[in-house]
Write a protein that holds these residues in place. Structure first.
Motif, PDB file in Angstrom:
ATOM      1  N   GLY A 207      -2.409  16.569  -1.428  1.00 18.70           N
ATOM      2  CA  GLY A 207      -2.673  15.246  -1.977  1.00 18.70           C
ATOM      3  C   GLY A 207      -3.274  15.380  -3.361  1.00 18.70           C
ATOM      4  O   GLY A 207      -3.599  16.476  -3.819  1.00 18.70           O
ATOM      5  N   ALA A 208      -3.433  14.255  -4.060  1.00 19.25           N
ATOM      6  CA  ALA A 208      -4.028  14.262  -5.395  1.00 19.25           C
ATOM      7  C   ALA A 208      -4.574  12.873  -5.679  1.00 19.25           C
ATOM      8  O   ALA A 208      -4.163  11.889  -5.075  1.00 19.25           O
ATOM      9  CB  ALA A 208      -2.995  14.650  -6.451  1.00 19.25           C
ATOM     10  N   ASN A 209      -5.506  12.799  -6.615  1.00 10.55           N
ATOM     11  CA  ASN A 209      -6.006  11.503  -7.064  1.00 10.55           C
ATOM     12  C   ASN A 209      -5.075  10.885  -8.097  1.00 10.55           C
ATOM     13  O   ASN A 209      -5.054   9.670  -8.269  1.00 10.55           O
ATOM     14  CB  ASN A 209      -7.414  11.661  -7.646  1.00 10.55           C
ATOM     15  N   GLY A 210      -4.317  11.742  -8.784  1.00 11.16           N
ATOM     16  CA  GLY A 210      -3.341  11.260  -9.752  1.00 11.16           C
ATOM     17  C   GLY A 210      -2.206  12.244  -9.906  1.00 11.16           C
ATOM     18  O   GLY A 210      -2.385  13.454  -9.731  1.00 11.16           O
ATOM     19  N   ILE A 211      -1.013  11.713 -10.218  1.00  7.67           N
ATOM     20  CA  ILE A 211       0.143  12.568 -10.508  1.00  7.67           C
ATOM     21  C   ILE A 211       0.907  11.931 -11.668  1.00  7.67           C
ATOM     22  O   ILE A 211       1.191  10.732 -11.649  1.00  7.67           O
ATOM     23  CB  ILE A 211       1.052  12.756  -9.272  1.00  7.67           C
TER      24      ILE A 211
ATOM     25  N   VAL B  72       4.623  20.334  -0.653  1.00 12.52           N
ATOM     26  CA  VAL B  72       5.034  18.934  -0.627  1.00 12.52           C
ATOM     27  C   VAL B  72       3.853  18.075  -1.069  1.00 12.52           C
ATOM     28  O   VAL B  72       2.746  18.218  -0.536  1.00 12.52           O
ATOM     29  CB  VAL B  72       5.485  18.514   0.794  1.00 12.52           C
ATOM     30  N   PHE B  73       4.088  17.211  -2.045  1.00 10.45           N
ATOM     31  CA  PHE B  73       3.068  16.225  -2.407  1.00 10.45           C
ATOM     32  C   PHE B  73       3.346  14.931  -1.653  1.00 10.45           C
ATOM     33  O   PHE B  73       4.482  14.453  -1.622  1.00 10.45           O
ATOM     34  CB  PHE B  73       3.075  15.922  -3.911  1.00 10.45           C
ATOM     35  N   ALA B  74       2.309  14.358  -1.057  1.00  8.89           N
ATOM     36  CA  ALA B  74       2.438  13.086  -0.352  1.00  8.89           C
ATOM     37  C   ALA B  74       1.371  12.131  -0.863  1.00  8.89           C
ATOM     38  O   ALA B  74       0.179  12.466  -0.834  1.00  8.89           O
ATOM     39  CB  ALA B  74       2.288  13.294   1.154  1.00  8.89           C
ATOM     40  N   GLY B  75       1.780  10.948  -1.330  1.00  9.21           N
ATOM     41  CA  GLY B  75       0.806   9.985  -1.846  1.00  9.21           C
ATOM     42  C   GLY B  75       1.440   8.650  -2.169  1.00  9.21           C
ATOM     43  O   GLY B  75       2.642   8.570  -2.455  1.00  9.21           O
ATOM     44  N   VAL B  76       0.646   7.589  -2.111  1.00  4.67           N
ATOM     45  CA  VAL B  76       1.149   6.245  -2.379  1.00  4.67           C
ATOM     46  C   VAL B  76       1.470   6.067  -3.863  1.00  4.67           C
ATOM     47  O   VAL B  76       1.021   6.839  -4.715  1.00  4.67           O
ATOM     48  CB  VAL B  76       0.145   5.158  -1.926  1.00  4.67           C
ATOM     49  N   HIS B  77       2.247   5.020  -4.167  1.00  7.13           N
ATOM     50  CA  HIS B  77       2.760   4.818  -5.522  1.00  7.13           C
ATOM     51  C   HIS B  77       1.652   4.604  -6.552  1.00  7.13           C
ATOM     52  O   HIS B  77       1.858   4.857  -7.740  1.00  7.13           O
ATOM     53  CB  HIS B  77       3.714   3.617  -5.540  1.00  7.13           C
ATOM     54  N   THR B  78       0.459   4.138  -6.124  1.00  6.11           N
ATOM     55  CA  THR B  78      -0.623   3.898  -7.073  1.00  6.11           C
ATOM     56  C   THR B  78      -1.149   5.180  -7.717  1.00  6.11           C
ATOM     57  O   THR B  78      -1.841   5.128  -8.732  1.00  6.11           O
ATOM     58  CB  THR B  78      -1.794   3.167  -6.396  1.00  6.11           C
ATOM     59  N   LYS B  79      -0.816   6.332  -7.137  1.00  2.22           N
ATOM     60  CA  LYS B  79      -1.248   7.616  -7.702  1.00  2.22           C
ATOM     61  C   LYS B  79      -0.452   7.985  -8.959  1.00  2.22           C
ATOM     62  O   LYS B  79      -0.907   8.781  -9.788  1.00  2.22           O
ATOM     63  CB  LYS B  79      -1.046   8.741  -6.683  1.00  2.22           C
TER      64      LYS B  79
END
Length: 260
Positions: A179-183, A211-218
């Motif tokens: 995961g990440a706080n921003g991409i 694999v990166f997994a995160g919502v569109h807001t990232k």
């Protein structure tokens, strides 16, 4: 006629808007206009200034806070935001396990949801820095859970620092869910805390597949510490809030982009 209310100056008002955004997760132009007794255009101007400083990202009719070196949401807060989207992302990400026998699951709520839907019909070893994820998998008969040691961050209930990175360095992992706080295409994957960044970076380094997994807001957001680049990942799993055109731009850098 005097009302007795002393209007805030622009700086104070913007500080108040940012505090509201961080407390509630998002702000609405109309409500801010009423709250601070200024025009909607003044609020929009304030939000533009805050966005220019990298503190918020504007949406249609409002804005939400950007996580940074000085601000990071807690795990408890993340469990309340975009839950349907995160659940769909988790299910799609877990489908990418394929024949992996060792899996790293990052800290954060979306990775925690991925862990819950990992296959349990065969032996699987799961490494994680997340106490919540380790606890959620501990009673599975065919899953071996390895919890990284280290200092526990209270807000995220995850381990960090040299104990965690040294432990990770001793493994070769088939697949990492990160995961990440921003991409962003320009700045890669980022997170506010250098200690968290070191653990994520090491997990990326020792994993064969990522694999990166995160919502569109990232997407499009950049935080303080960069720990990976977009081409490091075989897949990006997000929701349909990420426009198809933007998903295509990320796919040109290498990863398969899955929108659910």
């Amino acid at each position: 006629m005097e009302t007795g209310v002393v209007p805030l100056d622009a700086e104070e008002r913007r500080r108040g808007i940012l505090e509201l955004a961080r407390r509630s997760g998002s702000v609405d132009v109309g409500k801010l206009s009423a709250e601070f007794q200024v025009s909607k255009e003044t609020v929009r101007r304030d939000l533009r200034v805050l966005e220019d400083h990298g503190l918020v990202r504007r949406t249609h009719g409002g804005a939400y806070p950007v996580e940074s070196a000085g601000f990071e949401t807690t795990l408890a807060f993340r469990t309340t935001m975009h839950v349907p989207e995160k659940s769909r992302i988790a299910a799609a990400a877990a489908d990418l396990v394929r024949d992996a026998e060792t899996v790293y699951v990052d800290e954060g709520f979306t990775p925690q949801l991925i862990a819950q839907v990992l296959p349990d019909d065969r032996p699987l070893t799961v490494l994680t820095s997340s106490l919540a994820t380790a606890g959620g998998l501990a009673d599975r008969e065919r899953t071996t859970v390895v919890l990284l040691g280290g200092r526990v961050r209270g807000g995220t209930l995850a381990t960090v620092d040299h104990w965690a990175t040294r432990m990770l360095a001793g493994f070769v992992i088939d697949l990492a869910f990160i995961g990440a706080n921003g991409i962003s295409r320009e700045h890669g994957l980022t997170t506010p805390d250098p200690a968290v960044s070191a653990v994520k970076s090491q997990a990326v380094r020792v994993s064969r597949r990522r694999v990166f997994a995160g919502v569109h807001t990232k997407f499009g957001a950049a935080s303080f510490c960069r720990f990976a680049e977009v081409p490091d990942f075989e897949a990006i799993v997000t929701d349909t809030g990420l426009p198809l055109s933007e998903a295509h731009r990320y796919s040109l850098l290498g990863p398969q982009v899955i929108r659910v």
